[in-house]
Scaffold this motif. Structure first.
Motif, PDB file in Angstrom:
ATOM      1  N   VAL A  78     -28.762  -6.376  -0.811  1.00  0.00           N
ATOM      2  CA  VAL A  78     -29.947  -7.226  -0.864  1.00  0.00           C
ATOM      3  C   VAL A  78     -29.746  -8.448   0.023  1.00  0.00           C
ATOM      4  O   VAL A  78     -28.629  -8.900   0.250  1.00  0.00           O
ATOM      5  CB  VAL A  78     -30.288  -7.670  -2.305  1.00  0.00           C
ATOM      6  CG1 VAL A  78     -30.747  -6.492  -3.138  1.00  0.00           C
ATOM      7  CG2 VAL A  78     -29.123  -8.379  -2.971  1.00  0.00           C
ATOM      8  N   ARG A  79     -30.854  -8.951   0.502  1.00  0.00           N
ATOM      9  CA  ARG A  79     -30.904 -10.175   1.301  1.00  0.00           C
ATOM     10  C   ARG A  79     -31.453 -11.272   0.404  1.00  0.00           C
ATOM     11  O   ARG A  79     -32.413 -11.054  -0.322  1.00  0.00           O
ATOM     12  CB  ARG A  79     -31.826  -9.936   2.486  1.00  0.00           C
ATOM     13  CG  ARG A  79     -31.963 -11.077   3.433  1.00  0.00           C
ATOM     14  CD  ARG A  79     -32.867 -10.656   4.581  1.00  0.00           C
ATOM     15  NE  ARG A  79     -32.333  -9.485   5.229  1.00  0.00           N
ATOM     16  CZ  ARG A  79     -31.723  -9.488   6.415  1.00  0.00           C
ATOM     17  NH1 ARG A  79     -31.609 -10.614   7.080  1.00  0.00           N
ATOM     18  NH2 ARG A  79     -31.258  -8.370   6.927  1.00  0.00           N
ATOM     19  N   TYR A  80     -30.851 -12.438   0.452  1.00  0.00           N
ATOM     20  CA  TYR A  80     -31.281 -13.558  -0.379  1.00  0.00           C
ATOM     21  C   TYR A  80     -32.294 -14.427   0.358  1.00  0.00           C
ATOM     22  O   TYR A  80     -32.220 -14.595   1.568  1.00  0.00           O
ATOM     23  CB  TYR A  80     -30.104 -14.473  -0.722  1.00  0.00           C
ATOM     24  CG  TYR A  80     -29.192 -13.990  -1.813  1.00  0.00           C
ATOM     25  CD1 TYR A  80     -28.913 -12.647  -1.989  1.00  0.00           C
ATOM     26  CD2 TYR A  80     -28.577 -14.888  -2.653  1.00  0.00           C
ATOM     27  CE1 TYR A  80     -28.056 -12.227  -2.978  1.00  0.00           C
ATOM     28  CE2 TYR A  80     -27.703 -14.478  -3.640  1.00  0.00           C
ATOM     29  CZ  TYR A  80     -27.447 -13.145  -3.801  1.00  0.00           C
ATOM     30  OH  TYR A  80     -26.595 -12.742  -4.784  1.00  0.00           O
ATOM     31  N   GLY A  81     -33.188 -14.996  -0.411  1.00  0.00           N
ATOM     32  CA  GLY A  81     -34.107 -16.002   0.082  1.00  0.00           C
ATOM     33  C   GLY A  81     -34.208 -17.109  -0.943  1.00  0.00           C
ATOM     34  O   GLY A  81     -33.794 -16.938  -2.091  1.00  0.00           O
ATOM     35  N   GLN A  82     -34.745 -18.225  -0.527  1.00  0.00           N
ATOM     36  CA  GLN A  82     -34.898 -19.346  -1.459  1.00  0.00           C
ATOM     37  C   GLN A  82     -36.196 -20.081  -1.164  1.00  0.00           C
ATOM     38  O   GLN A  82     -36.565 -20.275  -0.014  1.00  0.00           O
ATOM     39  CB  GLN A  82     -33.727 -20.308  -1.321  1.00  0.00           C
ATOM     40  CG  GLN A  82     -33.780 -21.467  -2.299  1.00  0.00           C
ATOM     41  CD  GLN A  82     -32.522 -22.292  -2.242  1.00  0.00           C
ATOM     42  OE1 GLN A  82     -31.438 -21.780  -2.441  1.00  0.00           O
ATOM     43  NE2 GLN A  82     -32.676 -23.568  -1.961  1.00  0.00           N
ATOM     44  N   ILE A  83     -36.868 -20.474  -2.239  1.00  0.00           N
ATOM     45  CA  ILE A  83     -38.076 -21.286  -2.159  1.00  0.00           C
ATOM     46  C   ILE A  83     -37.814 -22.525  -3.012  1.00  0.00           C
ATOM     47  O   ILE A  83     -37.439 -22.410  -4.174  1.00  0.00           O
ATOM     48  CB  ILE A  83     -39.301 -20.522  -2.706  1.00  0.00           C
ATOM     49  CG1 ILE A  83     -39.597 -19.298  -1.844  1.00  0.00           C
ATOM     50  CG2 ILE A  83     -40.513 -21.444  -2.781  1.00  0.00           C
ATOM     51  CD1 ILE A  83     -40.661 -18.381  -2.429  1.00  0.00           C
ATOM     52  N   THR A  84     -38.015 -23.687  -2.422  1.00  0.00           N
ATOM     53  CA  THR A  84     -37.867 -24.946  -3.152  1.00  0.00           C
ATOM     54  C   THR A  84     -39.240 -25.583  -3.243  1.00  0.00           C
ATOM     55  O   THR A  84     -39.869 -25.870  -2.224  1.00  0.00           O
ATOM     56  CB  THR A  84     -36.886 -25.904  -2.442  1.00  0.00           C
ATOM     57  OG1 THR A  84     -35.621 -25.239  -2.315  1.00  0.00           O
ATOM     58  CG2 THR A  84     -36.715 -27.189  -3.229  1.00  0.00           C
ATOM     59  N   ALA A  85     -39.716 -25.772  -4.473  1.00  0.00           N
ATOM     60  CA  ALA A  85     -41.034 -26.361  -4.688  1.00  0.00           C
ATOM     61  C   ALA A  85     -41.131 -27.709  -3.985  1.00  0.00           C
ATOM     62  O   ALA A  85     -40.138 -28.434  -3.867  1.00  0.00           O
ATOM     63  CB  ALA A  85     -41.296 -26.533  -6.186  1.00  0.00           C
ATOM     64  N   ALA A  86     -42.331 -28.044  -3.525  1.00  0.00           N
ATOM     65  CA  ALA A  86     -42.561 -29.295  -2.795  1.00  0.00           C
ATOM     66  C   ALA A  86     -42.124 -30.511  -3.617  1.00  0.00           C
ATOM     67  O   ALA A  86     -41.590 -31.477  -3.066  1.00  0.00           O
ATOM     68  CB  ALA A  86     -44.024 -29.418  -2.389  1.00  0.00           C
ATOM     69  N   ASP A  87     -42.310 -30.459  -4.929  1.00  0.00           N
ATOM     70  CA  ASP A  87     -41.896 -31.577  -5.781  1.00  0.00           C
ATOM     71  C   ASP A  87     -40.438 -31.448  -6.247  1.00  0.00           C
ATOM     72  O   ASP A  87     -39.951 -32.260  -7.023  1.00  0.00           O
ATOM     73  CB  ASP A  87     -42.826 -31.738  -6.977  1.00  0.00           C
ATOM     74  CG  ASP A  87     -42.802 -30.540  -7.921  1.00  0.00           C
ATOM     75  OD1 ASP A  87     -42.011 -29.584  -7.707  1.00  0.00           O
ATOM     76  OD2 ASP A  87     -43.583 -30.550  -8.887  1.00  0.00           O
ATOM     77  N   ARG A  88     -39.765 -30.412  -5.782  1.00  0.00           N
ATOM     78  CA  ARG A  88     -38.341 -30.147  -6.027  1.00  0.00           C
ATOM     79  C   ARG A  88     -38.013 -29.919  -7.501  1.00  0.00           C
ATOM     80  O   ARG A  88     -36.862 -30.022  -7.920  1.00  0.00           O
ATOM     81  CB  ARG A  88     -37.472 -31.237  -5.419  1.00  0.00           C
ATOM     82  CG  ARG A  88     -37.751 -31.425  -3.923  1.00  0.00           C
ATOM     83  CD  ARG A  88     -36.841 -32.348  -3.210  1.00  0.00           C
ATOM     84  NE  ARG A  88     -35.442 -31.989  -3.237  1.00  0.00           N
ATOM     85  CZ  ARG A  88     -34.848 -31.043  -2.504  1.00  0.00           C
ATOM     86  NH1 ARG A  88     -35.561 -30.316  -1.680  1.00  0.00           N
ATOM     87  NH2 ARG A  88     -33.555 -30.824  -2.597  1.00  0.00           N
TER      88      ARG A  88
END
Length: 114
Positions: A78-88
């Protein structure tokens, strides 16, 4: 990976965490996907361990148990990805197929102090 492609993968998944990921992207979240891959079984073990740790520390998490189960059944890297919310307040981890063409699982962790 381009934002619109990631958004399409998340929109195609019928899961509450995917919906939260998608909402975060629509709300201006930052994102990236790594070029490297990891064996899915290694990820399943690691995220099951992380879930136990987060529960002991009473840190809110979404989808980690489901992600560990799905990764345990996935027999390809698997390949990892990350999403960080705008308000963190939330960081979401994505697990994509090796070529990045499909979503395997996703999970989110509320960030300390938020």
């Amino acid at each position: 990976m381009e934002r619109h492609l990631l958004m399409q993968l998340l929109a195609d998944d019928n899961d509450d965490v995917s919906a939260a990921d998608l909402a975060a992207l629509r709300g201006g979240a930052t994102h990236f996907v790594w070029d490297w891959t990891v064996p899915a079984e290694q990820s399943a073990w690691g995220y099951a361990t992380r879930l136990r740790y987060l529960r002991r520390k009473d840190i809110e998490a979404r989808g980690l148990d489901r992600a560990a189960q799905l990764l345990g059944r996935h027999d390809q890297p698997v390949r990892y990805g990350q999403i960080t919310a705008a308000d963190r307040t939330w960081v979401f981890t994505l697990f994509l197929t090796e070529n990045g063409g499909a979503l395997v699982a996703c999970a989110g962790v509320r960030q300390a102090g938020e």
